[in-house]
Design an enzyme around this catalytic site. Structure first.
Site, PDB file in Angstrom:
ATOM      1  N   THR A 176       0.969  -1.196   0.003  1.00 45.72           N
ATOM      2  CA  THR A 176      -0.261   0.023  -0.271  1.00 45.72           C
ATOM      3  C   THR A 176       1.052   1.276  -0.260  1.00 45.72           C
ATOM      4  O   THR A 176       2.064   1.407   0.033  1.00 45.72           O
ATOM      5  CB  THR A 176      -0.724  -0.103   1.305  1.00 45.72           C
ATOM      6  OG1 THR A 176      -1.612  -1.577   1.350  1.00 45.72           O
ATOM      7  CG2 THR A 176      -1.498   1.214   0.956  1.00 45.72           C
ATOM      8  N   ARG A 204     -12.457  -7.882  -3.621  1.00 46.04           N
ATOM      9  CA  ARG A 204     -11.917  -7.795  -2.250  1.00 46.04           C
ATOM     10  C   ARG A 204     -11.691  -6.424  -1.672  1.00 46.04           C
ATOM     11  O   ARG A 204     -11.383  -5.855  -2.607  1.00 46.04           O
ATOM     12  CB  ARG A 204     -11.193  -8.844  -1.910  1.00 46.04           C
ATOM     13  CG  ARG A 204     -10.572  -8.806  -0.325  1.00 46.04           C
ATOM     14  CD  ARG A 204      -9.372  -8.078  -0.051  1.00 46.04           C
ATOM     15  NE  ARG A 204      -8.415  -7.738   0.386  1.00 46.04           N
ATOM     16  CZ  ARG A 204      -7.935  -7.376   0.653  1.00 46.04           C
ATOM     17  NH1 ARG A 204      -6.729  -6.594   0.056  1.00 46.04           N
ATOM     18  NH2 ARG A 204      -7.303  -7.171   2.477  1.00 46.04           N
ATOM     19  N   ILE A 205     -12.062  -6.015  -0.331  1.00 44.16           N
ATOM     20  CA  ILE A 205     -11.643  -4.729  -0.430  1.00 44.16           C
ATOM     21  C   ILE A 205     -11.130  -4.768   0.908  1.00 44.16           C
ATOM     22  O   ILE A 205     -11.274  -5.420   2.444  1.00 44.16           O
ATOM     23  CB  ILE A 205     -12.919  -3.922   0.083  1.00 44.16           C
ATOM     24  CG1 ILE A 205     -13.588  -3.314  -1.464  1.00 44.16           C
ATOM     25  CG2 ILE A 205     -12.753  -1.995   0.445  1.00 44.16           C
ATOM     26  CD1 ILE A 205     -14.978  -3.489  -1.422  1.00 44.16           C
ATOM     27  N   ASP A 207      -7.906  -2.328   4.249  1.00 46.38           N
ATOM     28  CA  ASP A 207      -8.359  -2.063   5.003  1.00 46.38           C
ATOM     29  C   ASP A 207      -8.253  -0.258   4.931  1.00 46.38           C
ATOM     30  O   ASP A 207      -8.605   0.218   5.400  1.00 46.38           O
ATOM     31  CB  ASP A 207      -7.187  -1.910   6.905  1.00 46.38           C
ATOM     32  CG  ASP A 207      -5.631  -1.679   6.193  1.00 46.38           C
ATOM     33  OD1 ASP A 207      -5.647  -2.848   4.933  1.00 46.38           O
ATOM     34  OD2 ASP A 207      -5.104  -1.286   6.924  1.00 46.38           O
ATOM     35  N   THR A 227      -0.828  -0.064   6.428  1.00 46.57           N
ATOM     36  CA  THR A 227      -0.451  -1.195   4.911  1.00 46.57           C
ATOM     37  C   THR A 227      -0.383  -2.197   6.038  1.00 46.57           C
ATOM     38  O   THR A 227       0.352  -2.302   6.824  1.00 46.57           O
ATOM     39  CB  THR A 227       0.952  -0.833   4.868  1.00 46.57           C
ATOM     40  OG1 THR A 227       1.770  -1.905   3.734  1.00 46.57           O
ATOM     41  CG2 THR A 227       2.304  -0.525   5.570  1.00 46.57           C
ATOM     42  N   GLY A 228      -0.959  -3.394   5.248  1.00 45.38           N
ATOM     43  CA  GLY A 228      -0.393  -4.925   5.911  1.00 45.38           C
ATOM     44  C   GLY A 228      -1.404  -5.781   5.611  1.00 45.38           C
ATOM     45  O   GLY A 228      -2.535  -5.660   4.621  1.00 45.38           O
ATOM     46  N   HIS A 229      -1.865  -6.659   6.261  1.00 42.46           N
ATOM     47  CA  HIS A 229      -3.056  -7.651   6.271  1.00 42.46           C
ATOM     48  C   HIS A 229      -4.185  -7.242   6.591  1.00 42.46           C
ATOM     49  O   HIS A 229      -4.989  -7.273   8.030  1.00 42.46           O
ATOM     50  CB  HIS A 229      -2.423  -8.634   6.816  1.00 42.46           C
ATOM     51  CG  HIS A 229      -3.569 -10.244   6.912  1.00 42.46           C
ATOM     52  ND1 HIS A 229      -3.258 -11.526   7.383  1.00 42.46           N
ATOM     53  CD2 HIS A 229      -4.837 -10.279   6.288  1.00 42.46           C
ATOM     54  CE1 HIS A 229      -4.241 -11.842   7.536  1.00 42.46           C
ATOM     55  NE2 HIS A 229      -5.226 -11.529   6.176  1.00 42.46           N
ATOM     56  N   GLY A 230      -4.978  -6.254   5.304  1.00 41.66           N
ATOM     57  CA  GLY A 230      -6.151  -5.470   6.250  1.00 41.66           C
ATOM     58  C   GLY A 230      -7.105  -6.407   6.489  1.00 41.66           C
ATOM     59  O   GLY A 230      -8.011  -5.943   7.175  1.00 41.66           O
TER      60      GLY A 230
END
Length: 311
Positions: A176, A204-205, A207, A227-230
Site C-alpha cells: 500500500t 475484495r476490499i 483496510d 499497510t498490511g494484512h487488511g
C-alpha cells in the site's frame, strides 16, 4: 518542541526480501520515497494544507510503478486491477473513500473528490468513476497500469494455488502507499491508496478505504495510514485504536502505535505496519514485518528514506 510541519509516508510493508533485493532496485525504491517526500514537502514549505501535502505525496507514489498503487497496482485472481483509496481531514473529520476502481490515474484524487464534491463519504466501482469524471480527474488506458513484474507475480501466485499452496512472500501478501502530515497551522491529514493483495478475490476490499482501520485523522490526537494484512487491521480498528489510546488512556503516539502494531496486530496474524503523526508533529513508524518502505521530513530535518526494520 513542536515541528512547524511534519510529513511521513509509507510505500507498503510488503518489502522485497533482502535476499532478493538488487542494488538497482534498492536505489529505485529509496529514490521513489525521496521524490514523494519532496512533493509533499514543497506544499508544506509554502504554508500549504496537510490535505494538499498528503495528496501530492500519494500521487507521486501512485505514479511510480515500483509501488502497489495506481500505476504499479497488483492484479486480482481474475487478472484485473481494482484500486482502493481514502483521505481524511483531521481538522474537520471530513472523509472521502473509494473501492474497486480502475481507470483514474490517481485514485487518491478520486477519494478527495468524494470528500469535497459529494454529501457522502464512500463510493465504489462505477459510482466512484462518475465522481472522478465529473471532477475532471485524468484517466489512463489499461496499458498504463500494467507492469510485467505484477503480472508475473500473479502467475506465480496462481500456480502455487493450483498446487494447494500460498505464497509467503510479504511483497505479494500486502502493499500500500500512504502519507500523513501536520501543516504549519497545526492541522493533520492522512491519505492511503492501494491495489490490494496479489491474486485477491475480485471485489475484495481491504483496510485502506475503511476509515478507522487503514486511514484516520483527528487534530486532537493523530493521523494514521496503515499497510498490511487488511482483514486484521479492520478487525482491530487499527488506526482509530491508536487515537483512542492517546485520547482516553493518555498514551504517547509512540506507545499507542507500538502497542497496536506489536500486540493487537502482531499477535493475531496482522503483519504489516503504519505511519502516524500527532498534533505536535511527532512521528511513529512501527512495523512487525521485516521491512516497510517509509520516510519522513520535518521543517528542520533532511529527507529520510528507509526500507528495512533495522534501519
Amino acid at each position: 518542541m513542536t515541528n512547524r510541519f511534519s510529513l511521513a509516508l509509507h510505500g507498503g510493508a510488503g518489502t522485497i526480501l533482502r535476499s532478493q533485493m538488487t542494488p538497482e532496485k534498492e536505489t529505485g525504491y529509496r529514490d521513489g520515497i525521496r521524490t514523494a517526500l519532496r512533493a509533499g514537502q514543497a506544499v508544506l514549505e509554502k504554508q500549504g494544507s496537510a490535505i494538499d501535502a498528503v495528496v501530492a505525496t500519494v500521487c507521486a507514489l501512485e505514479d511510480n510503478p515500483l509501488f502497489n498503487a495506481g500505476r504499479g497496482a497488483v492484479f486480482t485472481s481474475a487478472g484485473k486491477q481494482e484500486m482502493d483509496a481514502a483521505i481524511m481531514d483531521g481538522a474537520t473529520r471530513q472523509v472521502g473513500a473509494i473501492a474497486g476502481v480502475f481507470g483514474p490515474k490517481n485514485p487518491i484524487r478520486v477519494a478527495r473528490a468524494v470528500m469535497e464534491n459529494s454529501n457522502h463519504v464512500f463510493f465504489s466501482a462505477e459510482a466512484a468513476l462518475e465522481i472522478a469524471r465529473a471532477a475532471g480527474i485524468p484517466f489512463e488506458e489499461a496499458a498504463y497500469f500494467h507492469t510485467d513484474s505484477r503480472w508475473q507475480a500473479l502467475q506465480e501466485t496462481l500456480k502455487l494455488r493450483a498446487q494447494g499452496k500460498e505464497s509467503d512472500d510479504p511483497a505479494r501478501r500486502h502493499g500500500t502507499v500512504g502519507a500523513v502530515a501536520r501543516d504549519m497551522n497545526g492541522n493533520l491529514a492522512a491519505a492511503t491508496s492501494t491495489g490490494g493483495m496479489t491474486g485477491k478475490a475480485p471485489g475484495r476490499i481491504g483496510d485502506t478505504p475503511v476509515i478507522g482501520a487503514g486511514t484516520f485523522a483527528d487534530n486532537e490526537s493523530c493521523a494514521v495510514s496503515a499497510t498490511g494484512h487488511g482483514e486484521v487491521f479492520i478487525r482491530y480498528c487499527a488506526a482509530h485504536e491508536i487515537s483512542a489510546r492517546m485520547r482516553f488512556a493518555g498514551q504517547s503516539l509512540l506507545d499507542a502505535a507500538n502497542h497496536v502494531v506489536m500486540e493487537d496486530l502482531g499477535k493475531n496474524d496482522g503483519s504489516g505496519g503504519l505511519i502516524a503523526i500527532d498534533r505536535d508533529g511527532n512521528i511513529a513508524m512501527p512495523m512487525n514485518s521485516e521491512g516497510m518502505y517509509r520516510g519522513f521530513v520535518t521543517e528542520k530535518g533532511a529527507l529520510n528514506a528507509f526500507i528495512y526494520g533495522d534501519e
